[in-house]
Design a protein around this motif. Structure first.
Motif, PDB file in Angstrom:
ATOM      1  N   GLN A 187     -13.106  -6.001  -5.280  1.00  0.00           N
ATOM      2  CA  GLN A 187     -13.471  -5.190  -5.992  1.00  0.00           C
ATOM      3  C   GLN A 187     -12.738  -3.505  -5.422  1.00  0.00           C
ATOM      4  O   GLN A 187     -13.062  -2.980  -6.354  1.00  0.00           O
ATOM      5  CB  GLN A 187     -15.260  -5.343  -5.851  1.00  0.00           C
ATOM      6  CG  GLN A 187     -15.888  -6.057  -6.265  1.00  0.00           C
ATOM      7  CD  GLN A 187     -15.313  -6.731  -7.660  1.00  0.00           C
ATOM      8  OE1 GLN A 187     -15.845  -5.179  -8.794  1.00  0.00           O
ATOM      9  NE2 GLN A 187     -15.433  -7.176  -8.673  1.00  0.00           N
ATOM     10  N   LEU A 188     -13.007  -3.475  -4.284  1.00  0.00           N
ATOM     11  CA  LEU A 188     -12.190  -2.463  -3.597  1.00  0.00           C
ATOM     12  C   LEU A 188     -10.752  -1.943  -3.378  1.00  0.00           C
ATOM     13  O   LEU A 188     -10.621  -1.128  -3.055  1.00  0.00           O
ATOM     14  CB  LEU A 188     -12.669  -2.357  -2.177  1.00  0.00           C
ATOM     15  CG  LEU A 188     -14.338  -1.838  -1.779  1.00  0.00           C
ATOM     16  CD1 LEU A 188     -14.303  -2.428  -0.112  1.00  0.00           C
ATOM     17  CD2 LEU A 188     -14.497  -0.649  -1.906  1.00  0.00           C
ATOM     18  N   LYS A 189     -10.428  -3.314  -4.147  1.00  0.00           N
ATOM     19  CA  LYS A 189      -9.201  -2.824  -4.448  1.00  0.00           C
ATOM     20  C   LYS A 189      -7.972  -2.838  -3.333  1.00  0.00           C
ATOM     21  O   LYS A 189      -7.543  -1.930  -2.649  1.00  0.00           O
ATOM     22  CB  LYS A 189      -8.900  -1.606  -5.754  1.00  0.00           C
ATOM     23  CG  LYS A 189      -8.711  -2.085  -6.282  1.00  0.00           C
ATOM     24  CD  LYS A 189      -7.891  -3.901  -6.948  1.00  0.00           C
ATOM     25  CE  LYS A 189      -8.419  -4.499  -7.920  1.00  0.00           C
ATOM     26  NZ  LYS A 189      -7.941  -5.549  -8.041  1.00  0.00           N
ATOM     27  N   GLN A 190      -8.772  -3.639  -1.580  1.00  0.00           N
ATOM     28  CA  GLN A 190      -8.301  -3.209  -0.544  1.00  0.00           C
ATOM     29  C   GLN A 190      -8.110  -4.446  -0.478  1.00  0.00           C
ATOM     30  O   GLN A 190      -6.973  -4.509   0.498  1.00  0.00           O
ATOM     31  CB  GLN A 190      -9.354  -2.865   0.202  1.00  0.00           C
ATOM     32  CG  GLN A 190      -9.899  -1.633  -0.173  1.00  0.00           C
ATOM     33  CD  GLN A 190     -11.455  -0.745   0.585  1.00  0.00           C
ATOM     34  OE1 GLN A 190     -11.584  -1.344   1.769  1.00  0.00           O
ATOM     35  NE2 GLN A 190     -11.297   0.475   0.135  1.00  0.00           N
ATOM     36  N   ASN A 191      -8.271  -5.262  -0.459  1.00  0.00           N
ATOM     37  CA  ASN A 191      -8.207  -7.092  -0.170  1.00  0.00           C
ATOM     38  C   ASN A 191      -7.440  -7.172   1.164  1.00  0.00           C
ATOM     39  O   ASN A 191      -6.465  -7.908   1.579  1.00  0.00           O
ATOM     40  CB  ASN A 191      -6.999  -7.366  -0.970  1.00  0.00           C
ATOM     41  CG  ASN A 191      -7.330  -7.485  -2.651  1.00  0.00           C
ATOM     42  OD1 ASN A 191      -8.230  -8.257  -2.724  1.00  0.00           O
ATOM     43  ND2 ASN A 191      -6.184  -7.186  -3.760  1.00  0.00           N
ATOM     44  N   VAL A 192      -8.163  -6.577   2.234  1.00  0.00           N
ATOM     45  CA  VAL A 192      -7.577  -6.620   2.832  1.00  0.00           C
ATOM     46  C   VAL A 192      -7.563  -8.199   4.393  1.00  0.00           C
ATOM     47  O   VAL A 192      -6.863  -7.786   5.173  1.00  0.00           O
ATOM     48  CB  VAL A 192      -9.143  -5.974   4.512  1.00  0.00           C
ATOM     49  CG1 VAL A 192      -9.132  -6.526   5.889  1.00  0.00           C
ATOM     50  CG2 VAL A 192      -9.396  -4.770   3.454  1.00  0.00           C
ATOM     51  N   PRO A 193      -9.002  -9.340   3.392  1.00  0.00           N
ATOM     52  CA  PRO A 193      -8.849 -10.622   4.326  1.00  0.00           C
ATOM     53  C   PRO A 193      -7.403 -11.136   3.597  1.00  0.00           C
ATOM     54  O   PRO A 193      -6.868 -11.639   4.760  1.00  0.00           O
ATOM     55  CB  PRO A 193      -9.667 -11.675   3.647  1.00  0.00           C
ATOM     56  CG  PRO A 193     -10.992 -10.673   3.556  1.00  0.00           C
ATOM     57  CD  PRO A 193      -9.773  -9.129   3.035  1.00  0.00           C
ATOM     58  N   GLY A 194      -6.696 -11.033   2.811  1.00  0.00           N
ATOM     59  CA  GLY A 194      -5.364 -10.888   2.735  1.00  0.00           C
ATOM     60  C   GLY A 194      -3.433 -10.871   3.458  1.00  0.00           C
ATOM     61  O   GLY A 194      -3.107 -11.137   2.832  1.00  0.00           O
ATOM     62  N   PHE A 195      -4.641  -9.767   4.360  1.00  0.00           N
ATOM     63  CA  PHE A 195      -2.903  -9.384   4.935  1.00  0.00           C
ATOM     64  C   PHE A 195      -3.345  -8.762   6.490  1.00  0.00           C
ATOM     65  O   PHE A 195      -2.215  -8.309   7.127  1.00  0.00           O
ATOM     66  CB  PHE A 195      -2.704  -7.801   4.236  1.00  0.00           C
ATOM     67  CG  PHE A 195      -3.020  -6.861   3.912  1.00  0.00           C
ATOM     68  CD1 PHE A 195      -3.185  -5.534   5.106  1.00  0.00           C
ATOM     69  CD2 PHE A 195      -3.833  -6.675   2.914  1.00  0.00           C
ATOM     70  CE1 PHE A 195      -4.289  -4.620   4.889  1.00  0.00           C
ATOM     71  CE2 PHE A 195      -4.463  -5.640   2.186  1.00  0.00           C
ATOM     72  CZ  PHE A 195      -4.645  -4.327   3.967  1.00  0.00           C
ATOM     73  N   TYR A 196      -4.803  -8.411   6.576  1.00  0.00           N
ATOM     74  CA  TYR A 196      -4.998  -7.620   7.961  1.00  0.00           C
ATOM     75  C   TYR A 196      -4.197  -8.761   9.122  1.00  0.00           C
ATOM     76  O   TYR A 196      -4.901  -9.468   9.446  1.00  0.00           O
ATOM     77  CB  TYR A 196      -6.247  -7.298   7.899  1.00  0.00           C
ATOM     78  CG  TYR A 196      -6.675  -6.362   9.201  1.00  0.00           C
ATOM     79  CD1 TYR A 196      -6.841  -4.878   8.517  1.00  0.00           C
ATOM     80  CD2 TYR A 196      -7.184  -6.044  10.109  1.00  0.00           C
ATOM     81  CE1 TYR A 196      -6.938  -3.698   9.086  1.00  0.00           C
ATOM     82  CE2 TYR A 196      -6.834  -5.502  11.224  1.00  0.00           C
ATOM     83  CZ  TYR A 196      -7.054  -3.762  11.232  1.00  0.00           C
ATOM     84  OH  TYR A 196      -7.505  -2.533  11.569  1.00  0.00           O
ATOM     85  N   GLY A 197      -3.794  -7.507  10.106  1.00  0.00           N
ATOM     86  CA  GLY A 197      -3.131  -8.183  10.537  1.00  0.00           C
ATOM     87  C   GLY A 197      -1.150  -8.200  10.781  1.00  0.00           C
ATOM     88  O   GLY A 197      -0.742  -8.696  12.057  1.00  0.00           O
ATOM     89  N   ILE A 198      -0.983  -8.540   9.551  1.00  0.00           N
ATOM     90  CA  ILE A 198      -0.069  -9.191   9.336  1.00  0.00           C
ATOM     91  C   ILE A 198       0.886  -7.888   9.980  1.00  0.00           C
ATOM     92  O   ILE A 198       2.033  -7.623  10.672  1.00  0.00           O
ATOM     93  CB  ILE A 198       0.334  -9.158   8.392  1.00  0.00           C
ATOM     94  CG1 ILE A 198       0.101 -10.464   7.373  1.00  0.00           C
ATOM     95  CG2 ILE A 198       1.510  -9.311   7.490  1.00  0.00           C
ATOM     96  CD1 ILE A 198      -0.427 -11.023   6.328  1.00  0.00           C
ATOM     97  N   GLY A 199       0.804  -6.639   9.467  1.00  0.00           N
ATOM     98  CA  GLY A 199       1.007  -5.520   9.566  1.00  0.00           C
ATOM     99  C   GLY A 199       1.752  -5.218  10.954  1.00  0.00           C
ATOM    100  O   GLY A 199       2.871  -5.035  12.084  1.00  0.00           O
ATOM    101  N   ARG A 200       0.393  -4.591  12.248  1.00  0.00           N
ATOM    102  CA  ARG A 200       0.394  -4.587  13.017  1.00  0.00           C
ATOM    103  C   ARG A 200       1.566  -6.158  14.258  1.00  0.00           C
ATOM    104  O   ARG A 200       2.005  -5.598  15.300  1.00  0.00           O
ATOM    105  CB  ARG A 200      -0.943  -4.994  13.847  1.00  0.00           C
ATOM    106  CG  ARG A 200      -1.362  -4.515  15.809  1.00  0.00           C
ATOM    107  CD  ARG A 200      -1.631  -3.086  15.106  1.00  0.00           C
ATOM    108  NE  ARG A 200      -2.859  -2.556  14.584  1.00  0.00           N
ATOM    109  CZ  ARG A 200      -3.337  -2.828  14.412  1.00  0.00           C
ATOM    110  NH1 ARG A 200      -4.414  -2.687  15.960  1.00  0.00           N
ATOM    111  NH2 ARG A 200      -5.471  -2.311  13.824  1.00  0.00           N
TER     112      ARG A 200
END
Length: 853
Positions: A693-706
């Protein structure tokens, strides 16, 4: 131009413009005026975000010069009308995409049954295919998880509107659009667990009942007489059903509910058979055959309509009568209409008298407490010299079944007795699977076995006990746990009675919530490998049951690619998956979509078994690289979860706490009864949904960039690119993450960057999204996200454009609530109105995300 994209633009995009214009002309309260203003609001939202304006500044700016909206109440009324109008636009897109499904997706193209059989023939693998089909099968399990906000009436309109669009019936389209404009989209009260079951049984009756037999017919045509022999012993496609049986965290599911749902499923399938028999009677009018059919009709009518509570026939009886009828037609009437009877016979073999298997599910901690209460109630002594687990497996039937004081614990115990009742009435396949959520070890399995024996299921129980491993720690121990069970004497004997088959469930949703996207998927992959190896060692056929949701963060994404990528180290004699929420309506809402997606699932599993590919096999170097990527991303995700602003951000800045007010599901929005919100109490659906809903979708990508950044700093980014090119598993993983990122829009919440409390935390999320997108594009060689799948990208873009004003309105509501609460105005008619506005905006935003699966 891509053919699918061209078809999408012609049959969805263009038609949307036409039918949306028709919608504006309808004589409905407020529609015309609202419809004129929506495009203006959309443009103001787009330009406002580009200029760095906050949602509050955008909405306040929109009302400048509109003197007719000179009070806050009038402005709120218009915002509610915008929400109502936009959520109906989403329905229109849903219907158009459903109607165009066969044009946008090639039903006989890659992944279809026909194309796969042809490919197997070209590779001289048709013999191996028929051998595999003797034991390979899929199971599609419908769940009641609340990820869709359409009430039953709206789902019916979508179905009818889809048919009208297919037939280009403009008159009917206008009528259904008018009906849509007048039909409420929200429910004043939560549905009961029984209501949820009735709603989902619509798909069994109207979609799966005819579509699954059609796939069987196609298999017969492609494989010839061999198919008849194969499918006599192996049900190629099976259905599962969680509504009424899934009591994990849902105190509203009781034994009575389970029994009522089982009775409804039985009655509904008998009525379906009765309707088919009535159709057959119009054709089979021959002496001898007609009399057999008359007898079948009378018994079905009696059992389905006159006295359904007292069944007098079984599926075995009906199969025998149909086989006798077929023999009569062949011997006395030249086989006339025998194929039509064969179709009904096939349905009875598939659906029995149960329609769909009801799974029982409960949390291991509740099961543990229930066992302790039962043990105390009957004075059961578990204190001997033997190991605790061995004593549990030696428990015998209780002479007197106790009633426990706690209703949830009492239901947990008695649900096992209900399974026996359902099996007796609807057949053994009606209810025989018990799933242990949050399974931690062999003790949890042993307790269910002991409770089943105490409940009177007998020494030779027709029961599959299914451990569900969810957290990262539990996934790591899963192989060890299964080996301990396989070597336990009593459980080993139990498995022998179950034809040496063990089902193991893996939880993608809670796994990702616990460990992050890469680590959850890689941990599940390795857990499957370990369990496969230990099962092969002990001669057990293991079947994996995947708890998958709609978005990539909950195991969604491209299902065909996922199952085709697993390789030979993972047992894949069967594919079992959960289907939930908008994934049910989007993937199985029409006959075309259901056939397409069922065939994609079938061929993905068979492709993995039959067609060797180096891209499915991971070498030591690739494994080492995946381990490193997982370790780095896991550390980043754990640091993220441990951030002091993590839970406050979700509570204060997202819609998380509003999910419980939506009245879309019977299950409470969180585990635990305390008022304080704890991470462990968060359900995966509202957790992932709040980020969406925040249009952040964090669980779907967080950690990949790092993780990729660390790889580049150590000079190994080229190795990651090579892994993407050569590993189908890794490529599928990243492509699904791209889908999550393609639905992010941090400009929506950029105003948070200046927030005194959460600015730093927002920046942390934003930086990781930028980093992840940068490396996903670099690794994949694409210039923009989803470049290789332009049709999905176009669909997402259309839906995101439609709901942009909803997102702005939602953020505006949240900002106003926060502002008013800071002034001590926590419960006024205006603050309550803004809360309702936030809740209503949830509907369209979630429904618009149906292509997440």
């Amino acid at each position: 131009m891509n053919e699918n994209l061209s078809a999408f633009e012609e049959h969805v995009l263009l038609r949307y413009q036409v039918f949306n214009s028709i919608f504006l002309t309808l004589n409905l309260d407020g529609v015309h005026r609202t419809g004129i203003l929506v495009p203006l609001l959309t443009e103001q939202c787009r330009k406002g975000l580009e200029s760095g304006l906050s949602p509050k500044e955008i909405i306040d700016g929109f009302f400048v010069g509109k003197d007719e909206y000179d009070t806050e109440k009038k402005r709120l009324d218009l915002l509610f009308k915008f929400v109502q109008f936009i959520e109906r636009q989403v329905v229109l897109v849903d219907a158009l995409e459903d109607a165009a499904f066969a044009k946008v997706n090639n039903l006989e193209g890659s992944g279809s049954w026909k194309a796969f059989v042809q490919s197997a023939s070209n590779m001289n693998a048709k013999g191996r295919l028929t051998d595999a089909l003797r034991y390979f099968r899929i199971r599609v399990v419908l769940t009641a998880h609340p990820t869709q906000f359409y009430p039953g009436a709206v789902l019916g309109i979508i179905t009818d509107l889809t048919d009208a669009v297919k037939n280009n019936d403009l008159s009917l389209i206008k009528q259904y659009l008018a009906q849509l404009g007048k039909t409420p989209f929200f429910q004043k009260e939560k549905p009961s667990a029984y209501d949820e079951a009735i709603r989902l049984s619509w798909y069994l009756e109207n979609i799966f009942y005819d579509t699954i037999p059609e796939i069987y017919r196609n298999a017969h045509e492609e494989l010839g007489d061999t198919a008849k022999e194969i499918f006599r012993d192996n049900p190629l496609i099976q259905m599962g059903f969680w509504p009424g049986g899934d009591r994990d965290g849902n105190p509203f599911v009781t034994v009575d509910t389970t029994l009522q749902v089982a009775e409804q499923l039985r009655t509904r399938v008998l009525k379906a058979y009765f309707r088919d028999v009535r159709m057959l009677k119009r054709r089979i009018t021959f002496r001898g055959a007609a009399e057999i059919l008359d007898g079948i009709e009378k018994e079905l009518y009696k059992n389905a309509y006159l006295n359904p509570s007292k069944p007098s026939i079984t599926a075995t009886w009906l199969l025998g009568k149909l086989e006798r009828l077929i023999d009569c037609l062949h011997s006395d009437h030249s086989g006339l209409f025998a194929d039509d009877v064969e179709d009904l016979l096939r349905k009875v073999k598939i659906f029995g008298f149960h329609f769909s298997t009801i799974d029982i599910r409960q949390d291991s901690r509740v099961i543990g407490r229930a066992f302790e209460e039962v043990k105390e109630a009957i004075n059961l002594d578990i204190s001997g010299p033997e190991e605790y687990v061995d004593q549990l497996f030696r428990v015998d039937e209780a002479r007197k079944k106790p009633s426990l004081k706690d209703p949830v614990l009492d239901d947990t115990f008695k649900s096992l007795g209900a399974m026996k009742q359902i099996q007796k009435r609807n057949g053994p396949a009606a209810c025989y699977r018990y799933i242990i959520s949050n399974c931690r070890g062999k003790d949890d399995v042993a307790r269910v076995y002991a409770l089943a024996r105490l409940a009177g299921l007998g020494k030779k129980m027709f029961l599959d006990i299914i451990p569900l491993f969810e957290t990262i720690d539990d996934l790591r121990e899963a192989g060890k746990v299964m080996e301990e069970l396989y070597t336990q004497k009593t459980y080993k004997n139990h498995l022998r009675q179950r034809k040496n088959k063990q089902i193991v469930m893996l939880g993608f949703s809670d796994g990702t919530k616990d460990g992050g996207y890469i680590t959850a998927n890689w941990s599940i992959f390795k857990a499957k490998e370990q369990i496969s190896a230990v099962s092969r060692k002990y001669g057990i056929q293991v079947v994996f049951f995947d708890g998958r949701g709609g978005p990539p963060a909950r195991g969604g994404g491209n299902t065909h690619k996922f199952y085709a990528s697993l390789g030979p180290t993972i047992e894949s004699n069967q594919i079992q998956i959960t289907i939930q929420g908008q994934t049910i309506s989007s993937n199985f809402g029409t006959a075309d979509a259901a056939r397409y997606n069922l065939e994609q699932l079938l061929t993905a599993g068979l492709e993995n078994k039959l067609m060797e590919s180096p891209a499915r096999v991971l070498d030591a170097g690739q494994r080492n690289l995946l381990d490193q990527l997982s370790e780095i991303s896991y550390k980043a995700y754990q640091e993220f979860k441990a951030h002091p602003r993590f839970m406050p951000y979700l509570e204060k800045m997202s819609t998380l706490k509003y999910y419980g007010e939506t009245n879309i599901g019977s299950r409470p929005a969180k585990r635990g009864k305390g008022s304080e919100l704890k991470f462990e109490d968060l359900r995966a659906i509202p957790f992932v949904g709040a980020w969406s809903q925040l249009k952040q979708n964090v669980p779907g990508f967080y950690g990949i960039g790092r993780a990729c950044q660390v790889m580049e700093e150590s000079g190994r980014l080229d190795d990651v690119k090579k892994l993407y090119r050569n590993s189908l598993f890794f490529r599928t993983l990243l492509e699904n993450s791209m889908q999550a990122l393609s639905k992010t829009n941090f400009e929506l919440t950029r105003y948070m960057e200046k927030d005194a409390e959460f600015g730093e935390f927002w920046k942390l999320l934003y930086d990781e999204s930028v980093l992840s997108q940068k490396y996903l594009l670099s690794i994949s060689g694409q210039n923009r996200l989803l470049e290789t799948n332009p049709t999905i990208k176009k669909s997402i873009d259309l839906r995101e454009e439609i709901v942009l004003p909803l997102l702005i309105i939602q953020q505006y509501g949240l900002m106003k609530i926060k502002e008013m609460e800071s002034k001590g105005q926590k419960s006024t008619s205006i603050t309550d109105a803004y809360r309702k506005l936030v809740v209503r905006s949830l509907y369209g935003n979630i429904n618009a995300s149906r292509n997440s699966a």
